[in-house]
Design an enzyme around this catalytic site. Structure first.
Site, PDB file in Angstrom:
ATOM      1  N   HIS A  66       0.864  -1.201   0.000  1.00  0.00           N
ATOM      2  CA  HIS A  66       0.000   0.000   0.000  1.00  0.00           C
ATOM      3  C   HIS A  66       0.890   1.238   0.000  1.00  0.00           C
ATOM      4  O   HIS A  66       1.435   1.621   1.025  1.00  0.00           O
ATOM      5  CB  HIS A  66      -0.900   0.012   1.243  1.00  0.00           C
ATOM      6  CG  HIS A  66      -1.854   1.170   1.311  1.00  0.00           C
ATOM      7  ND1 HIS A  66      -3.165   1.022   1.698  1.00  0.00           N
ATOM      8  CD2 HIS A  66      -1.705   2.505   1.049  1.00  0.00           C
ATOM      9  CE1 HIS A  66      -3.773   2.189   1.672  1.00  0.00           C
ATOM     10  NE2 HIS A  66      -2.896   3.124   1.292  1.00  0.00           N
ATOM     11  N   HIS A 124       1.459   5.396  -1.825  1.00  0.00           N
ATOM     12  CA  HIS A 124       1.047   6.498  -2.704  1.00  0.00           C
ATOM     13  C   HIS A 124       2.312   7.081  -3.326  1.00  0.00           C
ATOM     14  O   HIS A 124       3.135   7.666  -2.612  1.00  0.00           O
ATOM     15  CB  HIS A 124       0.312   7.572  -1.903  1.00  0.00           C
ATOM     16  CG  HIS A 124      -0.918   7.047  -1.236  1.00  0.00           C
ATOM     17  ND1 HIS A 124      -2.155   7.063  -1.850  1.00  0.00           N
ATOM     18  CD2 HIS A 124      -1.095   6.438  -0.034  1.00  0.00           C
ATOM     19  CE1 HIS A 124      -3.048   6.493  -1.036  1.00  0.00           C
ATOM     20  NE2 HIS A 124      -2.424   6.109   0.067  1.00  0.00           N
ATOM     21  N   LEU A 125       2.460   6.903  -4.632  1.00  0.00           N
ATOM     22  CA  LEU A 125       3.648   7.447  -5.307  1.00  0.00           C
ATOM     23  C   LEU A 125       3.356   8.820  -5.899  1.00  0.00           C
ATOM     24  O   LEU A 125       4.280   9.525  -6.287  1.00  0.00           O
ATOM     25  CB  LEU A 125       4.115   6.490  -6.415  1.00  0.00           C
ATOM     26  CG  LEU A 125       4.614   5.117  -5.954  1.00  0.00           C
ATOM     27  CD1 LEU A 125       4.976   4.251  -7.163  1.00  0.00           C
ATOM     28  CD2 LEU A 125       5.830   5.234  -5.023  1.00  0.00           C
ATOM     29  N   ARG A 126       2.044   9.195  -5.967  1.00  0.00           N
ATOM     30  CA  ARG A 126       1.615  10.449  -6.606  1.00  0.00           C
ATOM     31  C   ARG A 126       2.004  10.432  -8.085  1.00  0.00           C
ATOM     32  O   ARG A 126       2.366   9.392  -8.628  1.00  0.00           O
ATOM     33  CB  ARG A 126       2.202  11.687  -5.882  1.00  0.00           C
ATOM     34  CG  ARG A 126       2.005  11.692  -4.375  1.00  0.00           C
ATOM     35  CD  ARG A 126       0.559  11.636  -3.941  1.00  0.00           C
ATOM     36  NE  ARG A 126       0.407  11.907  -2.502  1.00  0.00           N
ATOM     37  CZ  ARG A 126      -0.604  11.453  -1.771  1.00  0.00           C
ATOM     38  NH1 ARG A 126      -1.526  10.676  -2.294  1.00  0.00           N
ATOM     39  NH2 ARG A 126      -0.691  11.767  -0.504  1.00  0.00           N
ATOM     40  N   ASN A 145      -5.410   6.958  -6.134  1.00  0.00           N
ATOM     41  CA  ASN A 145      -6.150   8.194  -5.818  1.00  0.00           C
ATOM     42  C   ASN A 145      -5.428   9.431  -6.337  1.00  0.00           C
ATOM     43  O   ASN A 145      -5.121  10.354  -5.594  1.00  0.00           O
ATOM     44  CB  ASN A 145      -6.441   8.295  -4.312  1.00  0.00           C
ATOM     45  CG  ASN A 145      -5.199   8.320  -3.446  1.00  0.00           C
ATOM     46  OD1 ASN A 145      -4.158   7.785  -3.828  1.00  0.00           O
ATOM     47  ND2 ASN A 145      -5.296   8.944  -2.284  1.00  0.00           N
ATOM     48  N   LYS A 201      -9.437  -0.731  -5.619  1.00  0.00           N
ATOM     49  CA  LYS A 201      -9.468  -0.014  -4.348  1.00  0.00           C
ATOM     50  C   LYS A 201     -10.825   0.622  -4.111  1.00  0.00           C
ATOM     51  O   LYS A 201     -11.331   1.348  -4.971  1.00  0.00           O
ATOM     52  CB  LYS A 201      -8.377   1.068  -4.361  1.00  0.00           C
ATOM     53  CG  LYS A 201      -8.249   1.863  -3.073  1.00  0.00           C
ATOM     54  CD  LYS A 201      -7.734   1.019  -1.929  1.00  0.00           C
ATOM     55  CE  LYS A 201      -7.849   1.705  -0.585  1.00  0.00           C
ATOM     56  NZ  LYS A 201      -6.814   2.694  -0.341  1.00  0.00           N
ATOM     57  N   HIS A 244     -10.424   1.090   1.977  1.00  0.00           N
ATOM     58  CA  HIS A 244     -10.245   2.142   2.987  1.00  0.00           C
ATOM     59  C   HIS A 244     -11.484   2.049   3.869  1.00  0.00           C
ATOM     60  O   HIS A 244     -12.577   2.464   3.455  1.00  0.00           O
ATOM     61  CB  HIS A 244     -10.109   3.529   2.350  1.00  0.00           C
ATOM     62  CG  HIS A 244      -9.918   4.597   3.390  1.00  0.00           C
ATOM     63  ND1 HIS A 244      -8.726   5.246   3.590  1.00  0.00           N
ATOM     64  CD2 HIS A 244     -10.765   5.086   4.335  1.00  0.00           C
ATOM     65  CE1 HIS A 244      -8.852   6.097   4.603  1.00  0.00           C
ATOM     66  NE2 HIS A 244     -10.080   6.021   5.067  1.00  0.00           N
ATOM     67  N   HIS A 257      -4.494  -0.389   5.991  1.00  0.00           N
ATOM     68  CA  HIS A 257      -4.022   0.477   7.084  1.00  0.00           C
ATOM     69  C   HIS A 257      -4.923   0.424   8.306  1.00  0.00           C
ATOM     70  O   HIS A 257      -5.524   1.418   8.703  1.00  0.00           O
ATOM     71  CB  HIS A 257      -3.804   1.916   6.618  1.00  0.00           C
ATOM     72  CG  HIS A 257      -4.914   2.551   5.804  1.00  0.00           C
ATOM     73  ND1 HIS A 257      -6.234   2.425   6.117  1.00  0.00           N
ATOM     74  CD2 HIS A 257      -4.859   3.345   4.702  1.00  0.00           C
ATOM     75  CE1 HIS A 257      -6.945   3.112   5.243  1.00  0.00           C
ATOM     76  NE2 HIS A 257      -6.133   3.676   4.368  1.00  0.00           N
ATOM     77  N   LEU A 259      -5.167   9.475   7.805  1.00  0.00           N
ATOM     78  CA  LEU A 259      -6.434   8.764   7.911  1.00  0.00           C
ATOM     79  C   LEU A 259      -6.235   7.295   7.568  1.00  0.00           C
ATOM     80  O   LEU A 259      -5.500   7.004   6.628  1.00  0.00           O
ATOM     81  CB  LEU A 259      -7.476   9.396   6.976  1.00  0.00           C
ATOM     82  CG  LEU A 259      -7.943  10.782   7.442  1.00  0.00           C
ATOM     83  CD1 LEU A 259      -8.766  11.456   6.359  1.00  0.00           C
ATOM     84  CD2 LEU A 259      -8.751  10.682   8.739  1.00  0.00           C
ATOM     85  N   ASP A 284       1.358   2.798   3.510  1.00  0.00           N
ATOM     86  CA  ASP A 284       0.483   3.956   3.319  1.00  0.00           C
ATOM     87  C   ASP A 284       1.313   5.237   3.313  1.00  0.00           C
ATOM     88  O   ASP A 284       0.843   6.296   3.755  1.00  0.00           O
ATOM     89  CB  ASP A 284      -0.618   4.032   4.381  1.00  0.00           C
ATOM     90  CG  ASP A 284      -1.701   5.032   4.015  1.00  0.00           C
ATOM     91  OD1 ASP A 284      -1.822   5.376   2.830  1.00  0.00           O
ATOM     92  OD2 ASP A 284      -2.412   5.484   4.928  1.00  0.00           O
ATOM     93  N   HIS A 332       2.738  14.699   1.173  1.00  0.00           N
ATOM     94  CA  HIS A 332       2.077  15.972   0.868  1.00  0.00           C
ATOM     95  C   HIS A 332       3.125  17.058   1.084  1.00  0.00           C
ATOM     96  O   HIS A 332       3.946  16.956   2.010  1.00  0.00           O
ATOM     97  CB  HIS A 332       0.909  16.230   1.821  1.00  0.00           C
ATOM     98  CG  HIS A 332      -0.251  15.304   1.630  1.00  0.00           C
ATOM     99  ND1 HIS A 332      -1.208  15.493   0.666  1.00  0.00           N
ATOM    100  CD2 HIS A 332      -0.608  14.167   2.268  1.00  0.00           C
ATOM    101  CE1 HIS A 332      -2.107  14.511   0.721  1.00  0.00           C
ATOM    102  NE2 HIS A 332      -1.756  13.694   1.693  1.00  0.00           N
ATOM    103  N   ALA A 373      -4.288  14.988   5.059  1.00  0.00           N
ATOM    104  CA  ALA A 373      -3.969  13.742   5.761  1.00  0.00           C
ATOM    105  C   ALA A 373      -2.942  12.928   4.999  1.00  0.00           C
ATOM    106  O   ALA A 373      -3.082  12.713   3.802  1.00  0.00           O
ATOM    107  CB  ALA A 373      -5.245  12.923   5.935  1.00  0.00           C
TER     108      ALA A 373
HETATM  109  N1  NCD Z   1      -3.640   7.856   4.564  1.00  0.00           N
HETATM  110  C1  NCD Z   1      -3.778   9.155   4.393  1.00  0.00           C
HETATM  111  O1  NCD Z   1      -3.889   9.890   5.370  1.00  0.00           O
HETATM  112  N2  NCD Z   1      -3.774   9.708   3.156  1.00  0.00           N
HETATM  113  C2  NCD Z   1      -3.734   9.025   1.891  1.00  0.00           C
HETATM  114  C3  NCD Z   1      -5.036   8.415   1.501  1.00  0.00           C
HETATM  115  C4  NCD Z   1      -5.385   7.143   2.240  1.00  0.00           C
HETATM  116  O2  NCD Z   1      -4.670   6.159   2.189  1.00  0.00           O
HETATM  117  O3  NCD Z   1      -6.428   7.101   2.912  1.00  0.00           O
HETATM  118  C5  NCD Z   1      -3.265  10.013   0.836  1.00  0.00           C
HETATM  119  O4  NCD Z   1      -3.404   9.717  -0.367  1.00  0.00           O
HETATM  120  O5  NCD Z   1      -2.760  11.088   1.177  1.00  0.00           O
HETATM  121 ZN    ZN Z   2      -3.289   5.066   1.526  1.00  0.00          ZN
HETATM  122 ZN    ZN Z   3      -6.813   5.028   2.927  1.00  0.00          ZN
END
Ligand code: NCD
Ligand code: ZN
Ligand code: ZN
Length: 345
Positions: free
Chosen positions: A13, A15-17, A41, A99, A136, A174, A219, A247, A251, A263
């Site tokens: 899990h 997030h690479l953006r 996302n 997802k 999620h 998560h 989150l 996760d 940001h 978050a």
């Molecule tokens: N975990 C987080 O707080 N943020 C994640 C989204 C997610 O996994 O819920 C994100 O993409 O920033």
């Molecule tokens: Zn996530």
């Molecule tokens: Zn999530």
């Protein structure tokens, strides 16, 4: 010096953006992980195979052969996802999961499901084809307290799904509560969970006592100490139902240090080191390899990695800032000491 050598881990899990951020996020993930389940996302979200292919190619442009890194792609379920989209995803070979974001539950979840039952025909196809559903797990109702949103989701949304789709492979992502640990333990082998390093290392006091720490806001939100304790027991139990999912969610500093901060916690720069700290805290370093390198691929039906990594017990200081494309980012544990260091040579 104490060392720990384990099979190279994967991140189930992350997030690479997109865009310039990939310069940093891909390198950080790939230095330790052989594979990563890449969350969809983005803005706009990755909702079909064509978009997943484009995203995969964008990620691959930031890899080199020596990194030996494989992004495992996911589709973002919306109210409009069809069983045919699932068939196409399975056929692609590179989309490994779908997802589920309840609409409004977290960062970039506006296009998520407005009602989980809208996706029941899609779940049926996923169960038939063996495509894992990643969840999620938080409700979004205004009258449900943010600290209760995971438990209420499990009781009101998830239980009906696992009762109806008994063969569906499902990962509760998560997890943050003892309730989630108990739920996963009660289910058959087709239900599993990922656990982040930050939820193992911290509880809500760390975020709120002595001043509010926006870089620890994520989150689902950090919970009470008793929940942290249950997560530590689950992760280090040796149960194949629990595996590594950072996760890691970068940001920009300016978006976190704001009147309405977003978050997400960035851990990918030292993820395996952070997990090692948590396992060492429990005197269970011998269980790290199962959690980080075996349980995930076994659940997904993928081969375990063959390479190894070595961690060295060698204290080092985390930088105050890292880069995220052209922005600055404050990593988890910024300016603090970590005990373990990934050996790179
Ligand atoms: N975990 C987080 O707080 N943020 C994640 C989204 C997610 O996994 O819920 C994100 O993409 O920033
Ligand atoms: Zn996530
Ligand atoms: Zn999530």
């Amino acid at each position: 010096m104490q060392t720990l050598t384990i099979t190279r881990p994967d991140d189930w899990h992350i997030h690479l953006r997109s865009g310039a951020a990939l310069q940093h996020t891909v390198k950080d993930a790939a230095k330790q992980f052989a594979r990563a389940i890449v969350m969809p996302n983005l803005v706009p979200p990755v909702t079909n195979v064509e978009q997943a292919d484009d995203y995969r190619n964008a990620i691959m442009r930031h890899t080199t052969e020596s990194m030996d890194f494989e992004p495992l792609m996911t589709l973002y379920l919306t109210d409009n996802t069809s069983p045919e989209d699932i068939e196409a995803a399975v056929k692609s070979g590179f989309v490994k999961a779908c997802k589920l974001y309840p609409a409004g539950a977290t960062t970039n979840s506006d296009s998520g499901l407005t009602n989980i039952e809208n996706a029941y025909p899609v779940f049926e196809k996923m169960a038939e084809l063996g495509m894992p559903l990643l969840v999620h797990g938080e409700v979004t109702d205004a009258d449900i307290d943010i600290f209760d949103r995971e438990k209420v989701f499990i009781d009101t949304k998830l239980r009906p799904v696992v009762e109806k789709f008994t063969d569906l492979k499902l990962v509760l992502e998560h997890i943050t509560t003892k309730d989630a640990v108990d739920f996963v333990n009660e289910q058959g082998p087709n239900v599993a969970a990922t656990i982040t390093a930050h939820h193992l290392l911290l509880n809500r006091n760390d975020m709120l006592v002595g001043g509010i720490r926006p870089h620890l806001y994520c989150l689902p939100i950090l919970k009470r100490q008793e929940h942290q304790a249950a997560l530590l027991v689950a992760a280090t139990s040796g149960s194949p139902k629990f595996f590594l999912g950072t996760d890691s969610a970068p940001h920009a500093k300016s978006k976190k240090e704001a009147a309405c901060g977003c978050a997400g916690v960035y851990t990918a720069y030292a993820a395996i080191e952070l997990y090692a700290e948590a396992f060492e805290m429990m005197d269970k370093l011998d269980r790290l390899e199962g959690f980080a390198s075996f349980h995930g691929p076994d659940f997904y039906g993928l081969p375990r990695n063959e390479q190894q990594i070595t961690l060295v017990k060698d204290e080092w200081k985390v930088p105050k800032h890292l880069c995220l494309g052209n922005d600055k980012l404050v990593p988890f544990c910024a300016d603090e000491m970590l005990q373990w260091k990934l050996k790179t040579d």
